[in-house]
Design a protein around this motif. Structure first.
Motif, short mmCIF file in Angstrom:
data_model
loop_
_atom_site.label_atom_id
_atom_site.label_comp_id
_atom_site.label_asym_id
_atom_site.label_seq_id
_atom_site.Cartn_x
_atom_site.Cartn_y
_atom_site.Cartn_z
N GLN A 277 0.82 -1.21 0.00
CA GLN A 277 0.00 0.00 0.00
C GLN A 277 0.86 1.26 0.00
N GLU A 278 1.95 1.22 -0.77
CA GLU A 278 2.89 2.33 -0.84
C GLU A 278 3.28 2.62 -2.28
N GLY A 279 3.91 3.81 -2.49
CA GLY A 279 4.45 4.18 -3.78
C GLY A 279 5.73 3.42 -4.07
N PHE A 280 6.37 3.70 -5.22
CA PHE A 280 7.48 2.86 -5.64
C PHE A 280 8.83 3.25 -5.03
N ILE A 281 8.84 4.06 -3.99
CA ILE A 281 10.04 4.24 -3.17
C ILE A 281 9.83 3.66 -1.78
N THR A 282 8.75 4.08 -1.12
CA THR A 282 8.50 3.62 0.24
C THR A 282 8.17 2.13 0.30
N CYS A 283 7.70 1.55 -0.79
CA CYS A 283 7.42 0.10 -0.77
C CYS A 283 8.71 -0.68 -0.60
N TRP A 284 9.80 -0.23 -1.29
CA TRP A 284 11.08 -0.93 -1.14
C TRP A 284 11.66 -0.71 0.25
N ARG A 285 11.36 0.43 0.86
CA ARG A 285 11.81 0.70 2.23
C ARG A 285 11.23 -0.32 3.19
N GLY B 39 13.41 2.50 -6.65
CA GLY B 39 12.34 3.49 -6.62
C GLY B 39 12.81 4.88 -7.02
N TYR B 40 13.99 5.26 -6.55
CA TYR B 40 14.50 6.58 -6.92
C TYR B 40 14.83 6.64 -8.41
N GLY B 41 15.36 5.53 -8.94
CA GLY B 41 15.61 5.47 -10.38
C GLY B 41 14.33 5.59 -11.18
N GLN B 42 13.28 4.91 -10.73
CA GLN B 42 12.00 4.97 -11.43
C GLN B 42 11.37 6.36 -11.30
N LEU B 43 11.60 7.02 -10.17
CA LEU B 43 11.08 8.39 -10.00
C LEU B 43 11.74 9.33 -11.00
N LEU B 44 13.05 9.22 -11.16
CA LEU B 44 13.76 10.03 -12.14
C LEU B 44 13.33 9.67 -13.56
N PHE B 45 13.11 8.40 -13.79
CA PHE B 45 12.65 7.92 -15.09
C PHE B 45 11.29 8.54 -15.44
N THR C 205 21.41 8.52 -19.12
CA THR C 205 21.27 7.07 -19.01
C THR C 205 22.00 6.54 -17.78
N VAL C 206 23.22 7.02 -17.56
CA VAL C 206 24.00 6.57 -16.41
C VAL C 206 23.33 6.97 -15.10
N SER C 207 22.70 8.16 -15.08
CA SER C 207 22.02 8.61 -13.86
C SER C 207 20.89 7.67 -13.47
N LEU C 208 20.21 7.12 -14.48
CA LEU C 208 19.12 6.19 -14.20
C LEU C 208 19.63 4.83 -13.72
N VAL C 209 20.80 4.46 -14.21
CA VAL C 209 21.34 3.14 -13.90
C VAL C 209 22.12 3.13 -12.59
N LEU C 210 23.01 4.12 -12.41
CA LEU C 210 23.90 4.11 -11.26
C LEU C 210 23.22 4.46 -9.95
N ILE C 211 22.04 5.09 -10.03
CA ILE C 211 21.36 5.48 -8.80
C ILE C 211 21.01 4.27 -7.94
N VAL C 212 20.80 3.12 -8.58
CA VAL C 212 20.44 1.91 -7.82
C VAL C 212 21.62 1.39 -7.00
N PRO C 213 22.79 1.08 -7.61
CA PRO C 213 23.91 0.60 -6.79
C PRO C 213 24.47 1.66 -5.86
N LEU C 214 24.49 2.92 -6.26
CA LEU C 214 25.02 3.97 -5.39
C LEU C 214 24.17 4.13 -4.13
N PHE C 215 22.85 4.05 -4.29
CA PHE C 215 21.98 4.16 -3.11
C PHE C 215 22.14 2.95 -2.21
N ALA C 216 22.36 1.78 -2.81
CA ALA C 216 22.58 0.57 -2.02
C ALA C 216 23.86 0.69 -1.20
N LEU C 217 24.94 1.20 -1.81
CA LEU C 217 26.19 1.40 -1.08
C LEU C 217 26.02 2.41 0.05
#
Length: 546
Positions: free
Chosen positions: A66-74, A84-90, A511-523
């Motif tokens: 019952q959440e959006g595509f950032i808070t659901c992953w939280r 979620g942050y990548g999809q938001l930018l997308f 393109t890189v901003s959409l891709v790298l946001i996932v591993p960078l946020f994980a780190l």
């Protein structure tokens, strides 16, 4: 936060989102380009192993959290919040597709004229090289629309698009002035979007009763008219004739996969948001199959609508069907208007087509904006989950987007649109987000637990096939295609126009901003979480206790 007023509203909104411009615009052309009926083989494969499993995965995740595509992953897997942050930018990059609505609305207004302006060359915007519809023949290709014309000439339809609608400049370096009539069409698109979503799902659900159903009425009318035209059989033959040699080309399989990701709206987070407004006991398992069937069937039927008319046009002009087929805007805004202009009651058929095309775009657009609004609101519930503040936020987003997108209605606006369509599209990022979602839910959260969750919500236990797809099929295939795309990544060229080098650098950054946001946020999450490395990953890969 609210829920859908009824199951019908949910079905209509999702149907309006997944059945969009790609069904009428892109799918028929891809079939023709990639082996006709043979293209249905890789397309069906991707629907089975990627489209339906990811559709179920995203809708069930939204319904469960019952959440959006950032808070659901939280809640589910904090390590994967970068998805979620990548999809938001997308989503922000994807707002540029509203310009297609503005073009369609512009054409719709001119469709009510007693003489369609893309038929003759006696208009103020026409040049001495213009050839009227009756004089069109086949010999060369226009540099931006791929429309067939004689050497050193252009068709009336091409000049209407380039000179009257777009006021086309020589390149992205020359933006030129704003086309104010087109700007008004863009404003109308955003105003409609605002009033469709300003009350959240309460308003968007009601709007969908018209925007999701009326295009099918228009599609049925155009289908009946198309298949009864002389030459329709030739066009349908070009559409369906299977060229099996294309199945040996990886490009065909990649384009089939990207079409499924695009038309099913998977990997973008939209389905997750729409599912989050459903009650926890909604049968999303059953909905998934019916909605996916509706989407693919619409794409298939739309091919008959388009190619039956193109066959008629080819017979009227005495040329081959492939000489009147254009990719992208050329198919919708040149070839099809020319074809309807050759029919009796041409204004009626043109109006029907652009009403259908406009509504298909409207649905997808306001749902995309709604998913953006919902996701940001769920991140700050104390501030945004109040009616007045929510409405103000929607107004700010729509007004800001409109002002920024005035760049799209300049003389160089189409070059900006093509730029974002190439560097920030589902063709590249869709594969990457699909990989990340499957790794996060299939491996970190657990494929068995996903199936158990769906069974608890719906009472239906999903087939083990879905778990196999999430864990073992989608990630390696999507990764392979994603790498192939990156290896073929190059500067954008439209016809004979090559974009300047700085656009390639900027495109790579996007393109890189959409891709790298996932591993960078994980780190970042790993460094910020206390404990040993093993304890950190254990915490970040586990759902929160509630």
């Amino acid at each position: 936060r609210g829920q859908w007023a009824s199951k019908t509203e949910y079905i209509l909104v999702v149907a309006g989102q997944v059945v969009g411009l790609g069904n009428v615009w892109r799918f028929p052309y891809l079939c023709y380009k990639n082996g006709g009926g043979a293209f249905l083989v890789p397309y069906s494969f991707w629907v089975a192993v990627c489209g339906i499993p990811l559709f179920l995965l995203e809708t069930s995740l939204g319904q469960f959290t019952q959440e959006g595509f950032i808070t659901c992953w939280r809640k589910i897997c904090p390590l994967a919040q970068g998805i979620g942050y990548g999809q938001l930018l997308f989503k922000v990059y994807g707002f540029v597709f509203v310009i297609i609505q503005a073009w369609a609305l512009f054409y719709l207004v001119f469709s009510f004229r007693s003489e369609l302006p893309w038929v003759t060359c006696n208009n103020s915007w026409n040049t001495a090289n213009c050839r009227s519809l009756q004089a069109v023949d086949s010999s060369s290709v226009n540099y931006i629309t791929n429309q067939t014309v004689l050497p050193n000439t252009s068709t009336a339809a091409t000049e209407f698009l380039e000179r009257r609608v777009l006021g086309l400049s020589r390149g992205i370096e020359e933006l030129g002035g704003v086309r104010w009539e087109l700007a008004l069409c863009l404003l109308a698109s955003w105003v409609f979007c605002f009033f469709s979503i300003w009350k959240g799902v309460k308003s968007s659900g009601k709007v969908s009763y018209f925007t999701a159903t009326f295009p099918y009425v228009m599609l049925l009318i155009l289908l009946i008219r198309g298949v009864t035209l002389p030459g329709a059989g030739v066009g349908i033959y070009y559409y369906l004739y299977p060229d099996l040699s294309g199945l040996a080309k990886m490009e065909v399989w990649i384009e089939a996969g990207s079409q499924v990701l695009f038309s099913f709206s998977v990997g973008s987070g939209v389905l997750l948001v729409l599912g989050s407004y459903s009650p926890s006991n909604n049968n999303c398992y059953r909905d998934c199959f019916w909605l996916c069937l509706l989407n693919s069937s619409t794409s298939f039927v739309a091919g008959f609508v388009v190619f039956s008319v193109l066959g008629f046009m080819a017979e009227e002009q005495g040329v081959a069907v492939n000489t009147v087929i254009s990719p992208g805007p050329g198919l919708t805004f040149i070839a099809y208007p020319q074809a309807t202009a050759m029919m009796p009651l041409s204004q009626f058929w043109t109006v029907c087509f652009f009403i259908m095309f406009l509504l298909l775009g409207v649905d997808s657009h306001f749902v995309d904006v709604e998913s953006f609004i919902t996701t940001v609101s769920d991140m700050f519930p104390k501030w945004f989950h109040k009616p007045m503040r929510q409405e103000i936020f929607v107004l700010v987003v729509c007004a800001s987007a409109f002002l920024v997108q005035l760049l799209l209605v300049t003389q160089g606006g189409i070059y900006i649109f093509q730029f974002f369509d190439y560097y920030a599209s589902t063709r590249i990022c869709g594969y990457f987000f699909a990989i990340c979602e499957c790794l996060a839910l299939g491996w970190m959260f657990g494929g068995d637990l996903v199936n158990t969750t769906i069974m608890d919500m719906t009472g239906n236990k999903p087939s083990v096939f879905f778990k196999l797809c999430w864990k073992y099929v989608i990630p390696p295939i999507s990764l392979t295609y994603f790498i192939v795309y990156l290896m073929d990544f190059k500067n954008l060229r439209i016809g004979s126009y090559l974009y300047p080098d700085w656009t390639y650098v900027l495109g790579c950054i996007i393109t890189v901003s959409l891709v790298l946001i996932v591993p960078l946020f994980a780190l970042l999450q790993v460094f910020m979480t206390p404990g040993t490395i093993r304890e950190r990953f254990s915490i970040l890969c586990s759902p929160v206790k509630d």
